[in-house]
Motif scaffolding. Sequence first.
Motif, PDB file in Angstrom:
ATOM      1  N   ASP A 141     -35.381 -25.111  44.750  1.00  0.00           N
ATOM      2  CA  ASP A 141     -35.763 -26.506  44.538  1.00  0.00           C
ATOM      3  C   ASP A 141     -36.385 -26.717  43.171  1.00  0.00           C
ATOM      4  O   ASP A 141     -36.974 -27.755  42.901  1.00  0.00           O
ATOM      5  CB  ASP A 141     -36.763 -26.955  45.614  1.00  0.00           C
ATOM      6  N   GLY A 142     -36.268 -25.680  42.302  1.00  0.00           N
ATOM      7  CA  GLY A 142     -36.833 -25.777  40.963  1.00  0.00           C
ATOM      8  C   GLY A 142     -38.268 -25.336  40.892  1.00  0.00           C
ATOM      9  O   GLY A 142     -38.827 -25.213  39.825  1.00  0.00           O
ATOM     10  N   SER A 199     -35.871 -31.628  34.891  1.00  0.00           N
ATOM     11  CA  SER A 199     -35.917 -30.761  36.064  1.00  0.00           C
ATOM     12  C   SER A 199     -36.953 -29.656  35.903  1.00  0.00           C
ATOM     13  O   SER A 199     -37.599 -29.252  36.871  1.00  0.00           O
ATOM     14  CB  SER A 199     -34.537 -30.153  36.324  1.00  0.00           C
ATOM     15  N   LEU A 200     -37.153 -29.187  34.683  1.00  0.00           N
ATOM     16  CA  LEU A 200     -38.099 -28.099  34.449  1.00  0.00           C
ATOM     17  C   LEU A 200     -39.554 -28.560  34.471  1.00  0.00           C
ATOM     18  O   LEU A 200     -40.453 -27.783  34.771  1.00  0.00           O
ATOM     19  CB  LEU A 200     -37.793 -27.414  33.110  1.00  0.00           C
ATOM     20  N   LEU A 250     -31.999 -22.996  39.398  1.00  0.00           N
ATOM     21  CA  LEU A 250     -31.975 -24.442  39.612  1.00  0.00           C
ATOM     22  C   LEU A 250     -31.050 -24.813  40.769  1.00  0.00           C
ATOM     23  O   LEU A 250     -31.338 -25.727  41.545  1.00  0.00           O
ATOM     24  CB  LEU A 250     -31.521 -25.166  38.343  1.00  0.00           C
ATOM     25  N   THR A 256     -32.080 -31.942  39.141  1.00  0.00           N
ATOM     26  CA  THR A 256     -32.184 -30.488  39.077  1.00  0.00           C
ATOM     27  C   THR A 256     -30.848 -29.831  39.398  1.00  0.00           C
ATOM     28  O   THR A 256     -30.411 -28.904  38.707  1.00  0.00           O
ATOM     29  CB  THR A 256     -33.256 -29.982  40.057  1.00  0.00           C
ATOM     30  N   LYS A 257     -30.192 -30.310  40.452  1.00  0.00           N
ATOM     31  CA  LYS A 257     -28.902 -29.723  40.839  1.00  0.00           C
ATOM     32  C   LYS A 257     -27.834 -29.986  39.774  1.00  0.00           C
ATOM     33  O   LYS A 257     -27.044 -29.101  39.442  1.00  0.00           O
ATOM     34  CB  LYS A 257     -28.443 -30.294  42.183  1.00  0.00           C
ATOM     35  N   ASN A 300     -40.711 -24.194  37.713  1.00  0.00           N
ATOM     36  CA  ASN A 300     -41.797 -25.079  37.336  1.00  0.00           C
ATOM     37  C   ASN A 300     -43.149 -24.419  37.418  1.00  0.00           C
ATOM     38  O   ASN A 300     -44.089 -24.831  36.755  1.00  0.00           O
ATOM     39  CB  ASN A 300     -41.794 -26.328  38.236  1.00  0.00           C
ATOM     40  N   SER A 346     -40.654 -31.290  36.248  1.00  0.00           N
ATOM     41  CA  SER A 346     -40.853 -32.250  37.337  1.00  0.00           C
ATOM     42  C   SER A 346     -42.136 -32.009  38.116  1.00  0.00           C
ATOM     43  O   SER A 346     -42.712 -32.924  38.669  1.00  0.00           O
ATOM     44  CB  SER A 346     -39.652 -32.207  38.297  1.00  0.00           C
ATOM     45  N   SER A 384     -28.375 -30.532  36.629  1.00  0.00           N
ATOM     46  CA  SER A 384     -28.739 -29.704  35.474  1.00  0.00           C
ATOM     47  C   SER A 384     -28.294 -28.269  35.670  1.00  0.00           C
ATOM     48  O   SER A 384     -27.841 -27.611  34.734  1.00  0.00           O
ATOM     49  CB  SER A 384     -30.253 -29.753  35.252  1.00  0.00           C
TER      50      SER A 384
END
Length: 199
Positions: free
Chosen positions: A93-94, A28-29, A89, A174-175, A98, A31, A177
Amino acid sequence: MNTTLAVEVFVTLLVIMDPIGTVPIFLSLVSGRTRAAARTAAWQAVSVSLGVIVLFALFGQAILDYLGITLPAMQAAGGLLLLIVALELLTGDGGGINATGDANVALVPLGTPLMAGPGAIVATMLFTRRVGGVGDGLAVAVGILGVHLVVWLAMRFSLPILRLLRESGVLLVTKISGVLLSAIAVQMLANSIRAFIKA
């Protein structure tokens, strides 16, 4: 070399660092990054974690005593850091994470406190106290290096999964996580509160 001690260090740190549990958070980080940037982040995170663990293995007790920091305080700080990342997160949307750059992702939350967190640090300090010679020291070093190699392999081979997930899959990861990370953060805070009460 004390093989029994090496295995004990490896297994203990492997359970605490949880490479499999780190993979979805890593995905997720990274992406929004290129494959090269993701690989760099994996190397940086492992390097940061290894550096922190080695530092506390050698000078941990002296550092804590000098700064007047207790282990429960470290747990609370680590829990708060993870909770902030988890909320980002879950509520976004991350993208905010990121976009912060490779070094930020590697330092927080991957390198520390997710991998080199209070649990891993305390366990390492306890194992260091059992070192009675060169063989024991070598065993602890081998155990620490072995765990970090496994963690790096887990993140390195998670990149093909990232390509298969596509945007919708990454959002789902992501969610999930965020939920897992928030649970880890709350547990760390609860442990620190219990330790403060007992003190």
